[in-house]
Motif scaffolding. Structure first.
Motif, PDB file in Angstrom:
ATOM      1  N   LEU A  28      -3.922   4.908  -7.977  1.00 12.47           N
ATOM      2  CA  LEU A  28      -3.352   5.047  -6.636  1.00 12.47           C
ATOM      3  C   LEU A  28      -2.734   3.725  -6.222  1.00 12.47           C
ATOM      4  O   LEU A  28      -3.261   2.654  -6.528  1.00 12.47           O
ATOM      5  N   MET A  29      -1.615   3.807  -5.511  1.00 12.54           N
ATOM      6  CA  MET A  29      -0.952   2.617  -4.993  1.00 12.54           C
ATOM      7  C   MET A  29      -0.480   2.914  -3.579  1.00 12.54           C
ATOM      8  O   MET A  29      -0.485   4.060  -3.129  1.00 12.54           O
ATOM      9  N   LEU A  30      -0.062   1.853  -2.896  1.00 14.30           N
ATOM     10  CA  LEU A  30       0.581   2.018  -1.600  1.00 14.30           C
ATOM     11  C   LEU A  30       2.065   1.760  -1.765  1.00 14.30           C
ATOM     12  O   LEU A  30       2.465   0.788  -2.416  1.00 14.30           O
ATOM     13  N   ILE A  31       2.869   2.610  -1.188  1.00 13.41           N
ATOM     14  CA  ILE A  31       4.309   2.390  -1.138  1.00 13.41           C
ATOM     15  C   ILE A  31       4.687   2.203   0.328  1.00 13.41           C
ATOM     16  O   ILE A  31       4.315   3.008   1.178  1.00 13.41           O
ATOM     17  N   THR A  32       5.377   1.100   0.598  1.00 14.90           N
ATOM     18  CA  THR A  32       5.825   0.785   1.954  1.00 14.90           C
ATOM     19  C   THR A  32       7.342   0.773   1.946  1.00 14.90           C
ATOM     20  O   THR A  32       7.968   0.117   1.110  1.00 14.90           O
ATOM     21  N   PHE A  33       7.925   1.519   2.877  1.00 12.62           N
ATOM     22  CA  PHE A  33       9.375   1.680   2.932  1.00 12.62           C
ATOM     23  C   PHE A  33       9.816   1.733   4.387  1.00 12.62           C
ATOM     24  O   PHE A  33       8.999   1.898   5.298  1.00 12.62           O
ATOM     25  N   THR A  34      11.117   1.612   4.587  1.00 12.91           N
ATOM     26  CA  THR A  34      11.692   1.666   5.927  1.00 12.91           C
ATOM     27  C   THR A  34      12.388   3.005   6.109  1.00 12.91           C
ATOM     28  O   THR A  34      13.153   3.438   5.234  1.00 12.91           O
ATOM     29  N   GLY A  35      12.128   3.640   7.236  1.00 11.80           N
ATOM     30  CA  GLY A  35      12.794   4.905   7.539  1.00 11.80           C
ATOM     31  C   GLY A  35      14.281   4.674   7.745  1.00 11.80           C
ATOM     32  O   GLY A  35      14.666   3.766   8.477  1.00 11.80           O
ATOM     33  N   ARG A  36      15.101   5.497   7.109  1.00 10.56           N
ATOM     34  CA  ARG A  36      16.553   5.311   7.208  1.00 10.56           C
ATOM     35  C   ARG A  36      17.074   5.544   8.613  1.00 10.56           C
ATOM     36  O   ARG A  36      17.965   4.846   9.062  1.00 10.56           O
ATOM     37  N   LYS A  37      16.553   6.528   9.305  1.00 20.25           N
ATOM     38  CA  LYS A  37      17.031   6.826  10.662  1.00 20.25           C
ATOM     39  C   LYS A  37      16.283   6.027  11.713  1.00 20.25           C
ATOM     40  O   LYS A  37      16.877   5.495  12.639  1.00 20.25           O
ATOM     41  N   SER A  38      14.965   5.947  11.564  1.00 21.03           N
ATOM     42  CA  SER A  38      14.139   5.316  12.599  1.00 21.03           C
ATOM     43  C   SER A  38      14.094   3.799  12.493  1.00 21.03           C
ATOM     44  O   SER A  38      13.867   3.111  13.480  1.00 21.03           O
ATOM     45  N   GLY A  39      14.243   3.278  11.279  1.00 18.66           N
ATOM     46  CA  GLY A  39      14.096   1.842  11.073  1.00 18.66           C
ATOM     47  C   GLY A  39      12.640   1.390  11.079  1.00 18.66           C
ATOM     48  O   GLY A  39      12.353   0.210  10.936  1.00 18.66           O
ATOM     49  N   LYS A  40      11.720   2.336  11.217  1.00 17.57           N
ATOM     50  CA  LYS A  40      10.293   2.023  11.228  1.00 17.57           C
ATOM     51  C   LYS A  40       9.790   1.816   9.800  1.00 17.57           C
ATOM     52  O   LYS A  40      10.333   2.373   8.860  1.00 17.57           O
ATOM     53  N   THR A  41       8.717   1.042   9.697  1.00 18.86           N
ATOM     54  CA  THR A  41       8.077   0.813   8.414  1.00 18.86           C
ATOM     55  C   THR A  41       6.949   1.822   8.239  1.00 18.86           C
ATOM     56  O   THR A  41       6.137   2.019   9.154  1.00 18.86           O
ATOM     57  N   TYR A  42       6.908   2.454   7.078  1.00 24.15           N
ATOM     58  CA  TYR A  42       5.887   3.444   6.762  1.00 24.15           C
ATOM     59  C   TYR A  42       5.183   3.045   5.473  1.00 24.15           C
ATOM     60  O   TYR A  42       5.800   2.490   4.567  1.00 24.15           O
ATOM     61  N   THR A  43       3.914   3.363   5.401  1.00 22.37           N
ATOM     62  CA  THR A  43       3.126   3.128   4.196  1.00 22.37           C
ATOM     63  C   THR A  43       2.348   4.390   3.878  1.00 22.37           C
ATOM     64  O   THR A  43       1.738   4.987   4.762  1.00 22.37           O
TER      65      THR A  43
END
Length: 147
Positions: A28-43
């Protein structure tokens, strides 16, 4: 099921970030990315498999976070307690790359085929029918490490 993930995902993320990450960080890993529309960071935690220098992970098409990775996006992967920058791409309309990556995944985790209602052949690979079914039930994300 959504409530289940809303409770489980933060607990897994906390575990993966902590000193006891070895309990689950083998697959298992964590992937952290930025929402294309919202600009928010998600993990989000996901199951992964290494393929050479690349990292592969998979999700269900109904869980929409992967759409942020169509066409490629920079992400942070936390694997084994170590963070790294990658370019992750959700593979769509690339049946040969999808097949190659799914075959690799199922060679490492053949028991996971049953969760997707797939049958593997004797070499633990997807036949044509199973591949079509897998492409409907799974989204392949391929991550390449940034220099």
């Amino acid at each position: 099921m959504n409530l289940f993930y809303k409770i489980l995902n933060p607990a897994i993320a906390c575990l993966l970030r902590g000193p006891l990450h070895g309990i689950v960080s083998g697959n298992l890993m964590l992937i952290t990315f930025t929402g294309r529309k919202s600009g928010k960071t998600y993990t989000t935690p996901v199951r992964y498999v290494s393929k050479g220098a690349d990292v592969l992970c998979f999700t269900a098409p109904a869980i929409p976070w992967w759409r942020n990775l169509v066409g490629g996006a920079e992400v942070d992967l936390l694997i084994g307690g170590k963070s790294g920058r990658y370019v992750a791409t959700a593979l769509v309309d690339e049946p040969e790359r999808i097949r190659e990556n799914l075959d690799h995944y199922f060679s490492v985790f053949p028991g996971d085929a049953m969760f997707y209602y797939l049958k593997l052949d004797r070499q633990k690979k997807l036949g044509p029918d199973a591949l079509r079914k897998a492409m409907k039930n799974m989204v392949v994300i391929e991550a390449k490490k940034l220099p």
